[in-house]
Design a protein around this motif. Structure first.
Motif: not given
Length: 115
Positions: A36-57
């Protein structure tokens, strides 16, 4: 799926096996918390780098997974001289898990109410 192979490759002592069996609930709960913590960090990083659509994420989650997690796990067979088969099992778990976490974060972001 690989429980028997993974356990055999670990070469657990009888004491370690007994400890794992006696504390399975707590260990599984701790594993869930780590994920859960790892997923939270991944979500945070994905938002920060602008990977907003499924393919980019998913693409970026794989880049992060291979660049940080898989390469770090490669220390075990290099320095601890653990079997490569164990590395393949552990790394494949992460290579499957990271894109799934990215997909869930993308789906959750699309469902959540935006300001």
């Amino acid at each position: 799926m690989f429980t028997e192979s993974w356990t055999a490759l670990q070469n657990f002592t009888p004491e370690q096996t007994a400890f794992g069996e006696q504390n399975m609930g707590a260990l599984m709960g701790l594993g869930f918390l780590i994920a859960l913590i790892s997923s939270g960090f991944l979500g945070f990083v994905l938002r920060k780098i602008g990977a907003n659509d499924m393919v980019d994420a998913i693409k970026m989650s794989l880049v992060l997974c291979f660049g940080f997690v898989v390469l770090t796990q490669l220390y075990d067979p290099v320095y601890a001289i653990t079997p490569m088969a164990l590395f393949y099992i552990d790394a494949s778990y992460q290579v499957v898990g990271f894109p799934l976490m990215a997909a869930i974060h993308t789906l959750m972001a699309n469902v959540m109410v935006k300001d």
